[in-house]
Every structure is written in C-alpha cells, then in structure tokens.
Scaffold this motif. Structure first.
Motif, mmCIF file in Angstrom:
data_model
loop_
_atom_site.group_PDB
_atom_site.id
_atom_site.type_symbol
_atom_site.label_atom_id
_atom_site.label_comp_id
_atom_site.label_asym_id
_atom_site.label_seq_id
_atom_site.Cartn_x
_atom_site.Cartn_y
_atom_site.Cartn_z
ATOM 1 N N GLU A 129 -3.253 150.836 -2.642
ATOM 2 C CA GLU A 129 -4.316 150.059 -2.008
ATOM 3 C C GLU A 129 -5.123 150.931 -1.054
ATOM 4 N N ILE A 130 -4.434 151.774 -0.288
ATOM 5 C CA ILE A 130 -5.143 152.667 0.634
ATOM 6 C C ILE A 130 -6.046 153.617 -0.136
ATOM 7 N N GLY A 131 -5.522 154.165 -1.225
ATOM 8 C CA GLY A 131 -6.342 155.058 -2.054
ATOM 9 C C GLY A 131 -7.568 154.356 -2.603
ATOM 10 N N SER A 132 -7.395 153.111 -3.024
ATOM 11 C CA SER A 132 -8.527 152.340 -3.544
ATOM 12 C C SER A 132 -9.575 152.105 -2.466
ATOM 13 N N LEU A 133 -9.117 151.776 -1.272
ATOM 14 C CA LEU A 133 -10.048 151.514 -0.175
ATOM 15 C C LEU A 133 -10.718 152.798 0.317
ATOM 16 N N GLU A 134 -10.023 153.918 0.231
ATOM 17 C CA GLU A 134 -10.651 155.210 0.533
ATOM 18 C C GLU A 134 -11.795 155.454 -0.444
ATOM 19 N N PHE A 135 -11.551 155.173 -1.705
ATOM 20 C CA PHE A 135 -12.588 155.332 -2.727
ATOM 21 C C PHE A 135 -13.769 154.408 -2.444
ATOM 22 N N GLY A 136 -13.458 153.156 -2.106
ATOM 23 C CA GLY A 136 -14.523 152.193 -1.838
ATOM 24 C C GLY A 136 -15.417 152.623 -0.689
ATOM 25 N N SER A 137 -14.812 153.187 0.350
ATOM 26 C CA SER A 137 -15.592 153.573 1.530
ATOM 27 C C SER A 137 -16.257 154.933 1.361
ATOM 28 N N LEU A 138 -15.497 155.927 0.908
ATOM 29 C CA LEU A 138 -16.018 157.288 0.823
ATOM 30 C C LEU A 138 -16.995 157.474 -0.330
ATOM 31 N N VAL A 139 -16.670 156.920 -1.471
ATOM 32 C CA VAL A 139 -17.479 157.143 -2.674
ATOM 33 C C VAL A 139 -18.531 156.053 -2.876
ATOM 34 N N LEU A 140 -18.109 154.804 -2.750
ATOM 35 C CA LEU A 140 -19.038 153.696 -3.002
ATOM 36 C C LEU A 140 -19.865 153.322 -1.780
ATOM 37 N N GLY A 141 -19.375 153.675 -0.590
ATOM 38 C CA GLY A 141 -20.173 153.472 0.612
ATOM 39 C C GLY A 141 -20.020 152.147 1.317
ATOM 40 N N THR A 142 -18.884 151.461 1.150
ATOM 41 C CA THR A 142 -18.704 150.217 1.896
ATOM 42 C C THR A 142 -18.635 150.518 3.391
ATOM 43 N N LYS A 143 -19.198 149.625 4.188
ATOM 44 C CA LYS A 143 -19.348 149.874 5.632
ATOM 45 C C LYS A 143 -18.277 149.197 6.480
ATOM 46 N N VAL A 144 -17.561 148.261 5.888
ATOM 47 C CA VAL A 144 -16.504 147.572 6.633
ATOM 48 C C VAL A 144 -15.343 147.294 5.684
ATOM 49 N N LEU A 200 -2.494 143.031 11.480
ATOM 50 C CA LEU A 200 -2.686 144.144 12.410
ATOM 51 C C LEU A 200 -1.871 145.365 11.996
ATOM 52 N N GLY A 201 -0.681 145.128 11.448
ATOM 53 C CA GLY A 201 0.143 146.241 10.978
ATOM 54 C C GLY A 201 -0.491 146.975 9.809
ATOM 55 N N GLN A 202 -1.123 146.226 8.914
ATOM 56 C CA GLN A 202 -1.786 146.861 7.762
ATOM 57 C C GLN A 202 -3.022 147.638 8.202
ATOM 58 N N ILE A 203 -3.687 147.150 9.243
ATOM 59 C CA ILE A 203 -4.838 147.885 9.781
ATOM 60 C C ILE A 203 -4.391 149.234 10.326
ATOM 61 N N GLU A 204 -3.253 149.253 11.001
ATOM 62 C CA GLU A 204 -2.723 150.513 11.521
ATOM 63 C C GLU A 204 -2.469 151.506 10.400
ATOM 64 N N LYS A 205 -1.934 151.008 9.291
ATOM 65 C CA LYS A 205 -1.693 151.879 8.132
ATOM 66 C C LYS A 205 -3.008 152.439 7.595
ATOM 67 N N LEU A 206 -4.011 151.593 7.503
ATOM 68 C CA LEU A 206 -5.309 152.041 6.992
ATOM 69 C C LEU A 206 -5.929 153.087 7.915
ATOM 70 N N LYS A 207 -5.814 152.869 9.205
ATOM 71 C CA LYS A 207 -6.405 153.796 10.160
ATOM 72 C C LYS A 207 -5.666 155.134 10.215
ATOM 73 N N SER A 208 -4.455 155.162 9.679
ATOM 74 C CA SER A 208 -3.716 156.428 9.622
ATOM 75 C C SER A 208 -4.204 157.324 8.490
ATOM 76 N N SER A 209 -5.061 156.779 7.627
ATOM 77 C CA SER A 209 -5.649 157.567 6.540
ATOM 78 C C SER A 209 -6.667 158.552 7.110
ATOM 79 N N PRO A 210 -6.516 159.844 6.847
ATOM 80 C CA PRO A 210 -7.484 160.832 7.331
ATOM 81 C C PRO A 210 -8.903 160.549 6.833
ATOM 82 N N VAL A 211 -8.995 160.068 5.606
ATOM 83 C CA VAL A 211 -10.306 159.774 5.023
ATOM 84 C C VAL A 211 -10.990 158.644 5.782
ATOM 85 N N LEU A 212 -10.267 157.557 5.993
ATOM 86 C CA LEU A 212 -10.847 156.397 6.658
ATOM 87 C C LEU A 212 -11.081 156.652 8.143
#
Length: 239
Positions: A129-144, A200-212
């Motif tokens: 899921e994190i990898g997918s969301l990295e793709f969505g933000s970095l490649v596709l350009g989602t803002k939130v 909130l715990g899942q947000i912490e995981k997402l924010k630990s992604s270097p890409v995000l």
C-alpha cells in the motif's frame, strides 16, 4: 375561404409552431448541455493545479455535498471516460478500509480519474500500500493522501476481541494491534478510539516513507487522517 381550407391552414400553422418550438428547445438543451459539460472539463483541469490544502478542501467539500444529498456526480460522463483512458492525473490519494460501505468516489462526490484509491481491511499501510501511494504521489501527482478509518470497523473490532481467525486474516489484526494498545484507557467508546488510533498509526507509517516525507517537506503533499460515520456519511478529520 372554405372551412376545409381554413382547417388545413391552421394545421400548417400549428405544425410550424411545433417545429419552431422543438428547434428552440433543442438549441436551449444544447446550450444547457454545453454549460454542464464545460465546468466538468474545467474542474478536471483545475484539480491538477491544486495545492495540498486545496486538494484536501475539495475532498471535504465533496463529502459535504454527499451528506447533504447534493452530489454533483462530476467527471462521470462518456467524454471523461475517453479523456482518462489516455492517462490519469488524480488530485488525491485515499487509503481506506475495504468495507463495502465506504466507497471513496461516492462519499467524496468525485468521478473517473479524480482519486487514486488503495483499499484494504483495516485501512493498514502495508508495504504494498505504501508503495502504491508513493507511486500515486510521486508519479501521478496527487497532492493529498487521506487515510480513512470508519465507524464499527470489523477488523479493528476483531483485534480488540483477540479473535482467532484462519488464513492470512491474522496479518491484518497484527498490523492493527499497536493502535488497540495505544488507545487503551482512553475515555469514550473503545472501538471508536481504536479506529481513530489506527488511522493515526497508519499515517506515521506513511510519513516514515522517504519518498512521501520528501514530498511533504517540499510542500507538494499533505497526509491526513479521517473517520467516516456509517450512519450519517460524514467524514471528520482525525488528529
């Protein structure tokens, strides 16, 4: 002028009036139709240029329309279908539960190509899921990125109860367990507290992604949490 001639003449005049009326109605419909289509195209283009805060507001505004039964059902036309078939530029990413009662495009009043959605029981941020969301933000350009937990989540409830489950279902409960532990002792409803703590715990995981985290630092991305009320349809931010 004979009676038969007068009737024929009247009939021709009525026919002309009906034809003129039909043409006018057609022109009016075309005008209204063009007015309805134009904003859709404009909104689709404008959403690509939204700031993270504006993208978040667009989600909240859409949910407000849903709650008030004033949905616009944007970007759901055949022309939009053909447009996004050539490529996608979603403005927001959603990490939500797989629960059938929480369909993102409906509760946020969005359409084709607007949202990049990842759904998994318990709205947990797995590696995939994190990898997918990295793709969505970095490649596709989602803002939130919005993590959407919800009322009476079965996965969270099963974790609280320590349910014995078969197959790979247990992996979901393991991922949710830290949130259950963190929410213990809080006043109020135990399940609701755990659901919100899990968000909130899942947000912490997402924010630990270097890409995000890099995108956040650059002001290109915002990650927020929310809680969906199954009874009212209302999405409330969680912090």
């Amino acid at each position: 002028m004979t009676k038969k001639y007068r009737q024929a003449n009247v009939s021709r005049r009525n026919l002309l009036k009906l034809s003129a009326g039909a043409i006018s109605a057609g022109v009016l419909a075309a005008g209204v139709g063009s007015n309805l289509v134009a904003p859709e195209k404009a909104s689709a283009q404008n959403k690509q240029d939204l700031s993270p805060d504006e993208a978040l507001q667009a989600l909240l505004d859409g949910n407000d329309r849903f709650v008030k039964a004033k949905r616009r059902n944007p970007n759901q036309s055949q022309s939009r279908l053909r447009e996004v078939a050539k490529g996608q530029k979603p403005f927001a990413s959603i990490l939500s539960c797989a629960d059938s009662r929480v369909p993102s495009e409906i509760i946020f009043d969005q359409g084709l190509g607007d949202l990049f959605v990842c759904r998994v029981a318990g709205n947990i941020a797995t590696t995939e899921e994190i990898g997918s969301l990295e793709f969505g933000s970095l490649v596709l350009g989602t803002k939130v990125i919005m993590v959407v937990g919800h009322e009476r989540c079965g996965a969270v409830d099963a974790t609280i109860k320590g349910a014995s489950v078969p197959g790979q279902i247990g992996s979901l409960l393991v991922a949710i367990q830290p949130a259950v532990e963190k929410s213990k002792g809080q006043p109020g409803d135990k399940l609701e507290n755990a659901c919100k703590a899990n968000v909130l715990g899942q947000i912490e995981k997402l924010k630990s992604s270097p890409v995000l985290s890099a995108l956040i630092k650059e002001g290109k991305l915002k990650i927020v949490g929310s809680y969906y009320d199954l009874d009212t349809g209302k999405v409330s931010l969680v912090s």
